[in-house]
Scaffold this motif. Structure first.
Motif, short mmCIF file in Angstrom:
data_model
loop_
_atom_site.label_atom_id
_atom_site.label_comp_id
_atom_site.label_asym_id
_atom_site.label_seq_id
_atom_site.Cartn_x
_atom_site.Cartn_y
_atom_site.Cartn_z
N THR A 266 0.85 -1.18 0.00
CA THR A 266 0.00 0.00 0.00
C THR A 266 0.90 1.24 0.00
O THR A 266 2.11 1.16 0.19
CB THR A 266 -0.89 0.02 1.24
N ALA A 268 1.01 3.44 2.27
CA ALA A 268 1.57 3.54 3.62
C ALA A 268 2.77 2.61 3.77
O ALA A 268 3.80 2.98 4.35
CB ALA A 268 0.51 3.21 4.67
N ASP A 269 2.65 1.39 3.25
CA ASP A 269 3.76 0.43 3.31
C ASP A 269 4.99 0.98 2.60
O ASP A 269 6.12 0.84 3.07
CB ASP A 269 3.35 -0.90 2.67
N ARG A 271 5.77 4.16 2.02
CA ARG A 271 6.37 5.26 2.78
C ARG A 271 7.25 4.73 3.91
O ARG A 271 8.36 5.21 4.14
CB ARG A 271 5.27 6.17 3.34
N TRP A 309 7.04 7.75 10.29
CA TRP A 309 6.28 6.70 9.62
C TRP A 309 6.22 5.43 10.45
O TRP A 309 5.25 4.67 10.36
CB TRP A 309 6.88 6.42 8.24
N THR A 312 3.28 5.73 12.87
CA THR A 312 1.94 5.70 12.29
C THR A 312 1.72 4.54 11.33
O THR A 312 0.65 4.43 10.74
CB THR A 312 1.67 7.01 11.51
N GLY A 313 2.74 3.68 11.17
CA GLY A 313 2.61 2.60 10.22
C GLY A 313 2.57 3.08 8.79
O GLY A 313 2.03 2.40 7.91
N GLY A 314 3.13 4.28 8.54
CA GLY A 314 3.13 4.84 7.20
C GLY A 314 1.85 5.59 6.85
O GLY A 314 1.73 6.13 5.75
N GLN A 315 0.90 5.62 7.78
CA GLN A 315 -0.37 6.29 7.51
C GLN A 315 -0.26 7.80 7.64
O GLN A 315 0.51 8.31 8.44
CB GLN A 315 -1.45 5.78 8.47
N VAL A 316 -1.03 8.51 6.81
CA VAL A 316 -1.11 9.97 6.90
C VAL A 316 -2.43 10.33 7.54
O VAL A 316 -3.49 9.97 7.03
CB VAL A 316 -1.03 10.61 5.49
N PHE A 317 -2.35 10.98 8.70
CA PHE A 317 -3.56 11.35 9.41
C PHE A 317 -3.81 12.84 9.24
O PHE A 317 -2.92 13.65 9.40
CB PHE A 317 -3.43 11.02 10.90
N THR A 318 -5.02 13.21 8.88
CA THR A 318 -5.40 14.61 8.72
C THR A 318 -6.47 14.98 9.72
O THR A 318 -7.19 14.12 10.24
CB THR A 318 -5.94 14.85 7.29
#
Length: 319
Positions: A266, A268-269, A271, A309, A312-318
């Motif tokens: 993904t 996220a992966d 990143r 990263w 957050t596991g590579g996730q982008v939180f907004t």
């Protein structure tokens, strides 16, 4: 560290989630967050108007949250400092500051020294290898001189401030430990090592917690029990879930030749993978962003990027 020209790569990454949900007494934070409710009820029972009682409860909740966030930050910072060979810390003031904090500003402490704090203290750890006395946040006398006479009198008492203005030693004038506690200490005020309960936290020790019903040492207790043995302290910090081995994450690490293929990753992966590869390059002593030399600033940037990263596991939180 990079800004000071003293960058040291960490031997492991702090698991920031391990510091969430823990109150100043080492127990779950729910009690601290609920205490304003009881306080408001007591005020109403004593005849205080509802609006005033609710306002007082809101102020107490705000103070408790700020204190909890600061304590969690200091706990995580202390473990990160321990993960860097030869690194200790100095205390940096968050202005304005009280006299008890001022006299400790800029002084160098070893990696395993506890952080003295009072209720609602917002001072910070600054990782370094030496004393720092450069400005009002790290030099007690520079901070003192930055205040007006009235402000000096308020912070140090009129007699104490005058004694300092007259050339008296600030550290003799101020009792630096009065009202100060170690973060993670028991609420009854007992000192470190005198109360076994203060050496443990109940966070993560429920039936479904990561530690089951096992007792979990606090970082402060780990430092105390291991003394000057930094290697043993790092082992215990990993054992009790405060620090992650370098390049590892709880959900597992992507390895060449195993797991998902690149096409299956993904965003996220990817990143997280790219950030890890850049960090591994830094650990090999090379510049991950180009052909130039590896500088402390570049190393710190790669570390910060990987930490972001990893957390957050590579996730982008907004918002």
């Amino acid at each position: 560290m990079a800004a000071q020209g003293l960058y040291r790569a960490p031997q492991g990454f702090v698991d920031v989630n391990a510091f969430a949900g823990i109150g100043k007494d080492g127990g779950p934070i729910e009690g601290m967050l609920y205490s304003p409710v009881a306080g408001v009820k007591q005020l109403i029972g004593a005849g205080v108007p509802l609006s005033q009682a609710l306002s007082a409860g809101r102020s107490l909740l705000d103070r408790n949250v700020r204190s909890a966030v600061a304590d969690s930050g200091r706990g995580a910072a202390s473990v990160d400092i321990a993960s860097r060979q030869g690194v200790g810390y100095v205390r940096m003031l968050s202005l304005p500051s009280c006299k008890d904090c001022v006299v400790l500003a800029g002084k160098f402490y070893r990696w395993n020294a506890g952080f003295l704090r009072h209720p609602n203290c917002d001072c910070r750890h600054i990782p370094t290898t030496e004393n720092i006395s450069e400005n009002v946040t790290t030099d007690p006398y520079e901070y003192f001189k930055s205040l007006s006479d009235t402000e000096q009198d308020k912070a140090f008492t009129k007699a104490g401030a005058q004694a300092i203005r007259d050339g008296g030693d600030m550290f003799q004038v101020v009792n630096s430990r009065r009202g100060m506690k170690y973060a993670g200490e028991s609420m009854d005020g007992s000192k470190r090592g005198q109360n076994v309960k203060s050496a443990f936290t109940s966070e993560g020790t429920t039936k479904r917690g990561a530690f089951g019903k096992s007792r979990r040492l606090t970082p402060e207790a780990i430092y105390r029990l291991n003394g000057d043995n930094r290697a043993a302290a790092l082992v215990d910090l990993q054992k009790y879930g405060y620090i992650l081995p370098g390049g590892q994450q709880p959900a597992g690490v992507l390895r060449p030749g195993g797991g998902a293929s690149i096409s299956e990753l993904t965003a996220a992966d990817k990143r997280l993978r790219d950030a890890r590869l850049q960090w591994d390059t830094v650990r090999d002593g090379r510049n991950p962003y180009g052909s130039g030399p590896l500088t402390p600033q570049i190393a710190a940037t790669a570390e910060t990027n990987f930490r972001r990263w990893l957390a957050t596991g590579g996730q982008v939180f907004t918002k």
